[in-house]
Design a protein around this motif. Structure first.
Motif, PDB file in Angstrom:
ATOM      1  N   LEU A 195      40.838  35.237  30.701  1.00 34.11           N
ATOM      2  CA  LEU A 195      39.950  36.317  30.271  1.00 34.11           C
ATOM      3  C   LEU A 195      40.340  36.743  28.863  1.00 34.11           C
ATOM      4  N   CYS A 215      38.765  45.415  24.815  1.00 39.27           N
ATOM      5  CA  CYS A 215      39.660  45.278  25.967  1.00 39.27           C
ATOM      6  C   CYS A 215      40.724  46.366  26.034  1.00 39.27           C
ATOM      7  N   ARG A 245      39.119  44.918  31.540  1.00 40.28           N
ATOM      8  CA  ARG A 245      40.574  44.872  31.694  1.00 40.28           C
ATOM      9  C   ARG A 245      41.110  46.224  32.154  1.00 40.28           C
ATOM     10  N   VAL A 247      45.432  34.483  36.904  1.00 41.69           N
ATOM     11  CA  VAL A 247      44.554  34.986  35.842  1.00 41.69           C
ATOM     12  C   VAL A 247      45.407  35.338  34.632  1.00 41.69           C
ATOM     13  N   THR A 263      45.153  37.181  30.944  1.00 39.32           N
ATOM     14  CA  THR A 263      44.343  38.098  30.154  1.00 39.32           C
ATOM     15  C   THR A 263      44.907  38.183  28.740  1.00 39.32           C
ATOM     16  N   ASN A 287      41.893  45.014  38.341  1.00 36.75           N
ATOM     17  CA  ASN A 287      42.607  43.733  38.324  1.00 36.75           C
ATOM     18  C   ASN A 287      42.663  43.159  39.732  1.00 36.75           C
ATOM     19  N   HIS A 346      35.687  37.554  35.258  1.00 35.17           N
ATOM     20  CA  HIS A 346      36.447  38.584  35.974  1.00 35.17           C
ATOM     21  C   HIS A 346      35.741  38.953  37.283  1.00 35.17           C
ATOM     22  N   ASP A 369      38.606  40.975  27.577  1.00 40.13           N
ATOM     23  CA  ASP A 369      37.839  41.387  28.751  1.00 40.13           C
ATOM     24  C   ASP A 369      37.525  42.885  28.708  1.00 40.13           C
ATOM     25  N   PHE A 373      42.230  40.416  41.588  1.00 36.82           N
ATOM     26  CA  PHE A 373      42.093  38.972  41.462  1.00 36.82           C
ATOM     27  C   PHE A 373      42.664  38.204  42.655  1.00 36.82           C
ATOM     28  N   THR A 401      36.914  38.352  41.262  1.00 40.47           N
ATOM     29  CA  THR A 401      37.022  39.484  42.185  1.00 40.47           C
ATOM     30  C   THR A 401      36.180  39.264  43.439  1.00 40.47           C
TER      31      THR A 401
END
Length: 217
Positions: free
Chosen positions: A124, A175, A130, A165, A167, A158, A107, A127, A160, A111
């Motif tokens: 992920l 998470c 999350r 991605v 999740t 989030n 993650h 995560d 990304f 990022t």
């Protein structure tokens, strides 16, 4: 419950860090197919725990205990391995898969690197970073946990960019801190391991969320 979870995480941090080995440069191959790199969860220092299966190209070695400085080492090692491989195989797709603490590592890498890296996706699993929605955010964002674990592990987001991605979070307080299974589900009922760890089932363009068995684009 959260005070118990914070104490549990603190206990894990001061536990023996274990022995881990940094992986060497990725071995040369024909650069075909997908380069799949995995990052294991707490205690899986070489990302080689028996839960992993499928066609795995590379495993990330790092001190897999839930504290920010260790997560940073994982992010740096993941970055080194991915970029070394991209230099060797510039056209090959990269799929990064992380579980639990390893998901936080992947993650964070996405990022920090999405603007400078393409032809990549991430998966992920459980995560702790999350972001909320659906359900609550992961454990790393809770005010009793975040100060204990520290950056970059602390917090949830989030961010990304344009990287696909996917999740996955299923009744798991790591998470979703409000998961109905609670701390007993994590400690004794196996909820935190109730995922598919075969990396081949996740496509190179997978995105969105699987939350409590429901897919949300």
């Amino acid at each position: 419950m959260m005070r118990k979870l914070a104490a549990l995480l603190a206990g894990l941090m001061v536990a023996a860090g274990g022995v881990y080995a940094l992986a060497g440069p990725a071995q040369a191959d024909d650069c075909g197919g997908t380069y799949t790199i995995v990052v294991g969860g707490t205690g899986d220092n070489d990302s080689n725990a028996p839960y992993w299966s499928g066609n795995i190209s590379q495993r990330v070695g790092y001190p897999a205990q839930p504290i920010g400085v260790n997560a940073r080492q994982g992010v740096n090692e993941l970055n080194r391995l991915i970029r070394d491989h991209r230099n060797a195989c510039p056209g090959q797709h990269v799929k990064a898969v992380g579980f639990s603490l390893g998901a936080a590592v992947v993650h964070t890498w996405v990022t920090e690197n999405w603007e400078t890296f393409d032809n990549v996706n991430a998966v992920l699993i459980a995560d702790p970073k999350r972001a909320a929605g659906p359900g609550n955010a992961g454990a790393a964002a809770h005010p009793l946990v975040a100060p204990v674990v520290g950056a970059p592990l602390a917090g949830a987001d989030n961010f990304f960019g344009d990287v696909p991605v996917l999740t996955l979070c299923t009744n798991d307080i790591i998470c979703d801190i409000n998961a109905s299974s609670g701390l007993p589900g994590y400690l004794w009922e196996g909820k935190h391991g109730n995922y598919n760890f075969n990396v081949d089932v996740y496509t190179d363009d997978a995105r969105g969320q699987w939350f409590n068995g429901v897919y949300i684009p």
